[in-house]
Design a protein around this motif. Sequence first.
Motif: not given
Length: 365
Positions: A299-302, A307-311, A328-336
């Motif tokens: 759920k957190a990954l999605a 969020i990354a697709s919107r801002t 790693q998946r969160l980094f790949d998803a757009g987390s810094q």
Amino acid sequence: MVTVDELLIRTLRAGYAGCVRPVLFRLNGGDPEEIHHQMVGVLGELPASVLDVMAQFLASSMDPVTVAGIDFPGRVGVAAGLDKDGMAARAWAAMGYGFAELGTVTAKAQPGNKAPRLFRLPHSQAIINRMGFNNSGVEAMAARLDQWGVYRGNGVLGHPIGVSIGKTKTTALDAANEDYLHSLRTIAPHADYVAINVSSPNTEGLRSLQSRRAVESLTSALVEETVKLDSVDPIPLFVKLAPDLVEADLTEVLAVCAATGVSGIIATNTTITRDGLHASERHLASQAGGLSGAPLTAKALAFVESIASRTELPIMGSGGIMTPRDAQRLFDAGSQLVQVYTGFIYSGPALVMGINRLCVPGRTR
């Protein structure tokens, strides 16, 4: 082929899971809240000589990054809730954390909700809590950080310090802005960033502050206050959102945050859903509070992906990080940056070391 780093991390994780964790989980009659207090207390009392030894082993191979104008020596931090009053603030750098978010603190000290209010679900690798922002108040935290000489930007503790602020339970929702403003004014001299917690499910009505109108009013007031406090270099503000926001509301909230000058987003808080519980622990689903840990991972990954697709605002990913692969998946998803809490309880320092040594972060902002 298993690398030296992977072998070291597996060994550290096995030692914690096989020896340390069973002892910790049995302390104080197995009461998870008392165990938590004791753990934080012990960490807070460790002498500098011990912390130096810990740092040599645990705080290596970190990946520095600058986010929202803040220089982070590493990308994994302490999530809010782990160290509510900053008691162990001097220990987190030695354990390999690149930053620590203390709190959540409120304008006034408060006891939180009635106990029992913290439930461990080991088969689900999860925790349910309804703590209710129990803390000694923002002034007590400011005094503690002042005593240690912690001021914005001076790096005395070895990494940036964030402070999560929330609404005092007895403060009416229509007076929430001034409540948050008091906390901001009090803690700003000692924090490198401030997190605005409007997403905990454990203070009645708090999540209503995630509505477009409420977020706009609150963030506008807080951003304006940061400029008053320091017009040259205002302290960065991050807004912490709930993973249960529907898409339309999320889009509106992110637009407001960008428009009002918020510096970044923390995604996510705990969830009020109960998906993913082990069969042996489903009877605990009726317990009120926020669920964290492995059931929150997907759920957190999605949510971060959404969020990354919107801002273009920087994202701190938090929620369900139980393994370096989850980070790693969160980094790949757009987390810094990422933050851990429940994963640290179940995996210990091996999780932090694993993220530092095995993860390959993506983009920065």
